[in-house]
Design a protein around this motif. Structure first.
Motif, mmCIF file in Angstrom:
data_model
loop_
_atom_site.group_PDB
_atom_site.id
_atom_site.type_symbol
_atom_site.label_atom_id
_atom_site.label_comp_id
_atom_site.label_asym_id
_atom_site.label_seq_id
_atom_site.Cartn_x
_atom_site.Cartn_y
_atom_site.Cartn_z
ATOM 1 N N PRO A 233 0.963 -1.186 -0.049
ATOM 2 C CA PRO A 233 -0.030 0.100 0.013
ATOM 3 C C PRO A 233 0.971 1.212 -0.006
ATOM 4 O O PRO A 233 2.006 1.220 0.410
ATOM 5 C CB PRO A 233 -0.911 -0.067 1.249
ATOM 6 C CG PRO A 233 -0.731 -1.496 1.723
ATOM 7 C CD PRO A 233 0.518 -2.119 1.295
ATOM 8 N N LEU A 234 0.433 2.348 -0.471
ATOM 9 C CA LEU A 234 1.089 3.698 -0.471
ATOM 10 C C LEU A 234 1.785 3.914 0.755
ATOM 11 O O LEU A 234 2.720 4.492 0.792
ATOM 12 C CB LEU A 234 0.039 4.745 -0.878
ATOM 13 C CG LEU A 234 0.714 6.184 -1.112
ATOM 14 C CD1 LEU A 234 1.846 6.244 -2.173
ATOM 15 C CD2 LEU A 234 -0.101 7.142 -1.793
ATOM 16 N N SER A 235 1.064 3.773 1.908
ATOM 17 C CA SER A 235 1.183 4.196 2.988
ATOM 18 C C SER A 235 2.644 3.161 3.654
ATOM 19 O O SER A 235 3.496 3.818 4.470
ATOM 20 C CB SER A 235 0.321 3.684 4.334
ATOM 21 O OG SER A 235 -0.059 2.558 4.311
ATOM 22 N N GLU A 236 2.906 2.249 2.907
ATOM 23 C CA GLU A 236 4.285 1.563 3.178
ATOM 24 C C GLU A 236 5.390 1.716 2.221
ATOM 25 O O GLU A 236 6.303 0.702 2.384
ATOM 26 C CB GLU A 236 3.789 -0.086 3.805
ATOM 27 C CG GLU A 236 2.716 -0.196 4.624
ATOM 28 C CD GLU A 236 2.010 -1.697 4.601
ATOM 29 O OE1 GLU A 236 2.788 -2.627 4.041
ATOM 30 O OE2 GLU A 236 1.119 -1.884 5.262
ATOM 31 N N ALA A 237 5.220 2.237 1.408
ATOM 32 C CA ALA A 237 5.637 2.283 0.042
ATOM 33 C C ALA A 237 7.067 3.239 0.172
ATOM 34 O O ALA A 237 7.261 4.112 0.846
ATOM 35 C CB ALA A 237 5.082 2.677 -1.210
ATOM 36 N N GLU A 238 8.277 2.626 -0.437
ATOM 37 C CA GLU A 238 9.345 3.307 -0.573
ATOM 38 C C GLU A 238 9.350 4.012 -2.023
ATOM 39 O O GLU A 238 10.386 4.835 -2.127
ATOM 40 C CB GLU A 238 10.767 2.670 -0.427
ATOM 41 C CG GLU A 238 10.858 1.612 0.728
ATOM 42 C CD GLU A 238 11.904 0.536 0.476
ATOM 43 O OE1 GLU A 238 12.822 0.794 1.228
ATOM 44 O OE2 GLU A 238 11.535 -0.476 -0.193
ATOM 45 N N GLY A 239 8.573 3.562 -2.833
ATOM 46 C CA GLY A 239 8.582 4.307 -4.429
ATOM 47 C C GLY A 239 7.368 3.986 -4.835
ATOM 48 O O GLY A 239 6.416 3.267 -4.351
ATOM 49 N N ILE A 240 6.789 4.666 -6.051
ATOM 50 C CA ILE A 240 5.982 4.447 -6.885
ATOM 51 C C ILE A 240 6.326 3.912 -8.256
ATOM 52 O O ILE A 240 7.079 4.509 -8.731
ATOM 53 C CB ILE A 240 5.185 5.787 -7.176
ATOM 54 C CG1 ILE A 240 4.494 6.126 -5.575
ATOM 55 C CG2 ILE A 240 3.595 5.370 -7.739
ATOM 56 C CD1 ILE A 240 3.952 7.466 -5.508
ATOM 57 N N VAL A 241 5.517 2.891 -8.764
ATOM 58 C CA VAL A 241 5.720 2.507 -10.342
ATOM 59 C C VAL A 241 4.454 2.768 -10.800
ATOM 60 O O VAL A 241 3.236 2.330 -10.402
ATOM 61 C CB VAL A 241 6.122 1.170 -10.194
ATOM 62 C CG1 VAL A 241 5.930 0.497 -11.678
ATOM 63 C CG2 VAL A 241 7.398 0.741 -9.987
ATOM 64 N N CYS A 242 4.329 3.644 -12.070
ATOM 65 C CA CYS A 242 3.241 3.885 -12.706
ATOM 66 C C CYS A 242 3.427 3.569 -14.155
ATOM 67 O O CYS A 242 4.232 3.961 -14.842
ATOM 68 C CB CYS A 242 2.712 5.494 -12.684
ATOM 69 S SG CYS A 242 1.433 5.863 -13.358
ATOM 70 N N THR A 243 2.435 2.460 -14.649
ATOM 71 C CA THR A 243 2.258 2.094 -15.689
ATOM 72 C C THR A 243 1.173 2.800 -16.703
ATOM 73 O O THR A 243 0.830 2.980 -17.733
ATOM 74 C CB THR A 243 2.004 0.538 -16.197
ATOM 75 O OG1 THR A 243 0.800 0.149 -15.355
ATOM 76 C CG2 THR A 243 3.306 -0.089 -15.349
ATOM 77 N N GLY A 244 0.076 3.387 -15.890
ATOM 78 C CA GLY A 244 -0.866 4.278 -16.413
ATOM 79 C C GLY A 244 -1.761 4.326 -15.129
ATOM 80 O O GLY A 244 -1.726 3.724 -14.357
ATOM 81 N N PRO A 245 -2.891 5.114 -15.544
ATOM 82 C CA PRO A 245 -4.121 5.264 -14.429
ATOM 83 C C PRO A 245 -4.840 3.802 -14.101
ATOM 84 O O PRO A 245 -4.871 3.033 -14.966
ATOM 85 C CB PRO A 245 -4.996 6.344 -14.897
ATOM 86 C CG PRO A 245 -4.173 6.968 -16.167
ATOM 87 C CD PRO A 245 -3.269 5.948 -16.658
#
Length: 290
Positions: free
Chosen positions: A128-140
């Motif tokens: 979940p975002l609250s536990e993340a070190e980073g974000i991967v985005c392939t699209g909405p």
């Protein structure tokens, strides 16, 4: 000043390889463009090499399957280089951490598959975002939804200093008659809000390095002055090709069809005004790849 040409064959003998965009040039997300497929087949029949250079946020095997279903045959191209593969390599080297929040559609879970070319890859976990070190985005999650819906999450991520890995720098694509948002729109919003976005597709250098590597892998190393980059994205395909000192062919009947007054061919005055505003100068322009 760009040169408006009638067809690819008019200039194709000047080039040994094409870096050809897919969406908007060879298909519209629903079906292949027969004239574009015929042009690529004819180019290969004369000895040219076609690299399909796409900002698709997925492995090349998935793109090959997709384009086959759309009607693009295997004899129209030689090899595929995707922004997804370029971004996946960076992710597996740990550039945005190991515990990652994923933004994308379920079909893009293949983004997290192993890559043979990456040794000592880090172990990636989706959290979940609250536990993340980073974000991967392939699209909405929803390509029709306004990117502004991500503002709250992005404010939290920016405050915690998370980097966003963008697997597709495109802002929009046209699926048939419907315009959809891409990962690039979310990355642009995150950057606008003060976050850090990392890009690996066109117009950024890593995907061109991958394309050149693909040419070497198939025994077709090609100097830049013998490569032509083809695409309908003025800020991706054309800006990227120009940044790599590669000649470019602008497909005006794609994303900029209305702005360039394109029917079969662009309206010269409208095209000139569009390019002046964009501060871009593609080597050649044509309404549609043919």
């Amino acid at each position: 000043m760009t040169q408006i040409i009638p067809n690819l064959a008019e200039i194709s003998s000047r080039y040994d390889a094409l870096f050809c965009d897919l969406w908007g040039c060879v298909h519209d997300g629903i079906r292949a463009f027969p004239e574009a497929v015929a042009a690529l087949r004819a180019y290969r029949a004369e000895g040219g090499t076609v690299v399909l250079l796409t900002n698709a946020p997925r492995p090349r095997a998935g793109v090959e399957t997709q384009i086959g279903k759309l009607g693009i045959p295997g004899d129209a191209w030689d090899v595929i280089a995707t922004s997804g593969d370029s971004a996946r390599a960076a992710m597996l080297r740990g550039v945005v951490g190991q515990n990652l929040y994923f933004i994308g559609e379920d079909r893009d879970q293949t983004f997290f598959a192993p890559m043979e070319m990456i040794e000592d890859a880090v172990e990636i976990s989706q959290v979940p975002l609250s536990e993340a070190e980073g974000i991967v985005c392939t699209g909405p999650f929803d390509p029709l939804a306004d990117p502004a819906t991500y503002r709250a999450d992005f404010l939290d991520a920016k405050t915690r200093g998370l980097k966003l890995l963008c697997a597709n720098p495109d802002i929009v694509v046209d699926r048939g008659d419907s315009r959809e948002w891409c990962a690039g729109a979310l990355a642009a919003l995150y950057t606008e809000m003060g976050g850090e976005s990392l890009y690996f597709g066109k117009p950024h250098p890593p995907i061109y390095d991958l394309a050149r590597a693909r040419l070497r892998q198939i025994g077709k190393p090609t100097p830049d002055d013998r490569i032509l980059a083809i695409g309908d994205g003025i800020r991706t395909d054309i800006e990227g090709g120009m940044g790599e000192n590669i000649d470019t062919l602008f497909i005006t009947g794609g994303l900029a069809r209305a702005e360039t007054g394109t029917d079969s061919q662009p309206t010269p005055a409208a095209l000139a005004a569009f390019l002046e505003e964009a501060k871009m100068s593609p080597t050649y322009s044509i309404g549609f790849l043919r």
